[in-house]
Design a protein around this motif. Structure first.
Motif, short mmCIF file in Angstrom:
data_model
loop_
_atom_site.label_atom_id
_atom_site.label_comp_id
_atom_site.label_asym_id
_atom_site.label_seq_id
_atom_site.Cartn_x
_atom_site.Cartn_y
_atom_site.Cartn_z
N PRO A 188 0.83 -1.20 0.00
CA PRO A 188 0.00 0.00 0.00
C PRO A 188 0.87 1.25 0.00
CG PRO A 188 0.03 -1.02 2.17
CD PRO A 188 0.71 -1.97 1.25
N SER A 191 0.58 7.41 3.06
CA SER A 191 -0.03 8.73 2.96
C SER A 191 1.01 9.80 3.30
CB SER A 191 -1.23 8.84 3.90
OG SER A 191 -0.81 8.72 5.24
N ARG A 448 -6.90 -1.04 6.56
CA ARG A 448 -7.32 0.31 6.21
C ARG A 448 -8.73 0.31 5.66
NH1 ARG A 448 -3.38 2.78 2.52
NH2 ARG A 448 -1.95 1.95 4.08
N GLU A 450 -10.79 2.45 2.57
CA GLU A 450 -10.51 3.32 1.44
C GLU A 450 -11.80 3.76 0.75
OE1 GLU A 450 -6.82 2.59 -0.90
OE2 GLU A 450 -7.03 0.56 -0.12
N ARG A 451 -11.64 4.79 -0.08
CA ARG A 451 -12.76 5.35 -0.83
C ARG A 451 -12.32 5.60 -2.27
NH1 ARG A 451 -14.17 11.48 0.22
NH2 ARG A 451 -12.93 11.71 -1.67
N ARG A 459 -8.88 6.94 -6.09
CA ARG A 459 -8.76 6.15 -4.85
C ARG A 459 -8.01 6.93 -3.77
NH1 ARG A 459 -5.92 0.17 -5.03
NH2 ARG A 459 -5.71 -0.20 -2.76
N MET A 460 -8.52 6.87 -2.52
CA MET A 460 -7.87 7.52 -1.40
C MET A 460 -8.16 6.75 -0.11
SD MET A 460 -10.22 10.84 -0.40
CE MET A 460 -9.37 11.02 1.18
N ALA A 461 -7.24 6.82 0.86
CA ALA A 461 -7.40 6.13 2.14
C ALA A 461 -8.10 7.05 3.14
CB ALA A 461 -6.04 5.70 2.68
N THR A 464 -6.17 4.66 8.26
CA THR A 464 -4.98 3.81 8.12
C THR A 464 -4.31 3.51 9.45
OG1 THR A 464 -3.59 5.77 7.77
CG2 THR A 464 -4.48 4.69 5.80
#
Length: 695
Positions: A188, A191, A448, A450-451, A459-461, A464
């Motif tokens: 992964p 961030s 995590r 995610e979205r 895609r973004m977390a 986390t």
């Protein structure tokens, strides 16, 4: 003599079956007490001063309170620390039985010790007692050349049976990716608030150079004689302050520091958490209101959905069943496919979707017709572990534990497409089609949530850190919050859809030992628990008002709430956030290149689309008609431009707000309403803010 009589009474009570209005003998669950009358009550009601059994046998049992630890089946008393420690302390051995200890839920890559410890499979038969009781070194065999060592069982397997597609080791280790040479899931990405170790591990930036080795390779404690704020601002979202030893992050006024590095705006309403839905904060006071379709309770202030009573649908080894939220109506729906799999509901179509990991399939059944056989929708899957229905676009999303992916298809199972791949251990999935969001949880090595947009892009977390094993997620759409249940931490938490305003709402209470399903409705959060075989609920703000809605569920599985308020309609983004469609938004699947995209269909094309796409469960028109559709769109735009030119030329003095369709501001369930959009419009430029009237 009196004490001996109480002991005899205790054994009589323990062995007496419950007769729950039936002639069939049924024993109470291990967390329940059997009254002489046959009634089953929770054991926590024992010795509370109230006679919950009609015959008072729950209070006659109070000799047990003299033991502050664990009461053996033979009446003996031992300390709690001696329970399930791998040694027999009760004379009858009842302190080490599975009914007292429960099953050991170790991960697939872990070995279950007799001491109830979970250790890495690589520790098995390595010559070191890692379990503490020697069980990881018991029954070990030295496999000869040309054979494979089955780690969990200690047996030897011929190399010819290795990676042949069939698990031959009892634990299936002969078919694992790392054994068979398949590429491991992609590491992964870290961030901005995280530091990437030399081995790819992600840790909090605030742990860097704190004289504590947090990276497995120690790379977080190297090159510490530098100003950390000069590199990526130290991972701080706003202000980075360098110090002689490490650094600290700071935040501007009106914001606060979360997770050591991030500043988030203070939301007084979410901090106070007093409103069920809408909240207005002014001069230290809060005004609560409800969305359309809900009414505020004059007694509690909670927003209650109007119309029919909500149902809770859940799966188990006995099939799919339903119970209303009052606990009064309890019915069996179907036992045809069985299994404690994931569930999703399409309320408008009165349909329930059930995933079955053993069969690698997804089924559909009627919510109302008990006699109807389940319909196979999708087969040939690996292991579906999460399901979600997009009621706006007629799509079914699911996570697959075997292929480690998030996929989508039409509700009839056609046009199957993989959106997100190379995950670690995906579990729950949820969708918010009015905003264009897709959510999923991953409980692998780097757990995590995610979205992404509903086409799998952007895609973004969201979460986390401080997350262990998220097994299910659910949305509270009226408040814009996502809830998840963590089986490792035994908690239920929530977070904003932007990843901010995180909070734990339910902590371990004896009914969160092994949760599986999760749902949120009105002012409560619902979940299922495998260890207690129960269906529970609590206040969604703080976990108060805990209630067991149903017990005695055999292998409790997924749950879903059924109510029309959970499938609101209105103007919506068309597949991706930032694009609003005032007409009909239709999903389209491309085969080359393989992709899903969403198309906003104006009225001029509606008849063409309806002819080929009369319902969400029929196949959409292919791309061969795209040229004709594009021509119609161009002609429509030209015609509209001519009409606008003529209209302005006539010099009409007033500019009236025109909303597409027959929807009024009072009827809108979305506070963002488009102005004069003829095609897919940029959200920021074409929306006005409207006050919501919930009356």
């Amino acid at each position: 003599m009196r004490h001996l009589g109480n002991i005899i009474l205790f054994f009589v009570l323990q062995d007496l079956p419950c007769f729950l209005g039936s002639s069939d003998v049924q024993t109470c669950e291990k967390h329940q007490f059997s009254c002489i009358s046959g009634r089953c009550i929770p054991r926590i009601w024992l010795c509370d001063g109230d006679k919950d059994c009609e015959d008072g046998s729950d209070e006659a049992h109070c000799w047990e309170r003299k033991c502050s630890g664990f009461v053996c089946k033979d009446g003996g008393c031992i300390t709690r620390s001696a329970l399930c420690d791998g040694r027999t302390d009760c004379r009858d051995g009842s302190d080490e039985l599975e009914e007292a200890c429960g099953s050991i839920a170790c991960k697939r890559d872990e070995f279950a010790c007799r001491s109830r410890r979970c250790v890495s499979l690589s520790f098995r038969c390595d010559g070191t007692d890692d379990c503490g009781d020697g069980s990881d070194e018991a029954d070990c065999k030295n496999c000869t050349a040309g054979s494979f060592h089955c780690i969990q069982s200690g047996s030897c397997l011929p190399v010819a049976n290795l990676c042949d597609g069939t698990p031959n080791c009892p634990d299936g280790t002969d078919e694992l990716d790392e054994v068979c040479g398949l590429p491991p899931p992609a590491a992964p990405s870290c961030s901005n608030s995280e530091f990437r170790c030399g081995n790819g591990q992600c840790i909090s930036h605030s742990w860097r150079c704190d004289h504590s080795q947090d990276c497995a390779d120690g790379s977080d404690e190297r090159e510490c004689d530098q100003n950390e704020c000069l590199q990526n601002n130290g991972g701080c979202s706003h202000i980075c302050v360098d110090q002689p030893l490490g650094f600290v992050c700071d935040c501007p006024t009106g914001t606060r520091l979360v997770r050591d590095t991030q500043c988030e705006e203070i939301d007084e309403c979410l901090d106070a958490d007093v409103c069920s839905q809408l909240c207005i904060h002014f001069n230290g006071t809060f005004t609560c209101d409800c969305h359309a379709g809900y009414l505020k309770s004059p007694r509690t202030g909670e927003c209650r959905a109007t119309g029919e009573m909500a149902l809770v649908v859940f799966s188990g080894s006995g099939g799919v069943r339903r119970i209303d939220t009052s606990g009064l109506e309890y019915r069996e729906m179907s036992g045809g496919v069985g299994g404690p799999g994931p569930l999703a509901v399409h309320t408008a179509n009165r349909s329930v979707y059930l995933g079955n990991s053993e069969k690698g399939a997804i089924y559909r059944m009627s919510l109302d017709n008990r006699s109807q056989e389940p319909v196979l929708v999708l087969d040939g899957l690996g292991a579906p572990v999460g399901l979600a229905v997009d009621w706006i676009h007629g799509l079914l999303y699911w996570t697959d534990g075997s292929t480690r992916s998030v996929s989508v298809a039409l509700l009839n199972g056609s046009k199957r497409h993989v959106l997100i791949s190379r995950l670690s251990k995906p579990t729950g999935v949820a969708v918010e089609p009015l905003l264009g969001f897709l959510f999923w949880a991953d409980s692998g090595s780097s757990s995590r949530i995610e979205r992404a947009s509903m086409d799998g892009k952007d895609r973004m977390a969201l979460v986390t850190s401080a997350i262990h094993s998220p097994v299910a997620i659910s949305l509270d759409m009226p408040r814009g919050l996502l809830y998840w249940v963590d089986s490792g931490l035994r908690t239920i938490s929530r977070v904003g859809l932007d990843g901010q305003h995180r909070k734990i709402v339910v902590e371990s209470n004896g009914y969160l030992d092994r949760p599986f399903g999760l749902a949120v409705f009105e002012g409560r959060v619902f979940w299922s628990d495998k260890d207690t075989h129960s269906l529970c609920s609590a206040d969604k703000h703080n976990g108060s008002l805990f209630s067991v809605l149903l017990s005695n569920i055999s292998a409790a599985g997924g749950i879903a709430l059924v109510h029309s308020a959970l499938e609101p309609n209105g103007y919506r983004v068309c597949g991706r956030p930032g694009q609003l469609c005032p007409y009909r938004c239709v999903p389209r699947f491309l085969s080359s290149p393989e992709a899903l995209y969403f198309s906003c269909v104006p009225p001029a094309e509606s008849s063409i689309v309806d002819h080929n796409f009369s319902s969400p469960e029929q196949v959409l028109p292919d791309t061969t008609s795209s040229g004709l559709l594009s021509l119609i769109v161009v002609l429509g735009v030209i015609l509209t431009g001519l009409l606008l030119w003529w209209w302005r030329g006539e010099g009409i003095p007033s500019r009236t707000l025109i909303l597409h369709g027959n929807i009024s501001l009072k009827e809108s369930q979305d506070p963002l309403v488009p102005i004069k959009c003829l095609e897919t419009c940029p959200l920021k430029d074409t929306l006005i803010k409207v006050d919501i009237d919930s009356d």
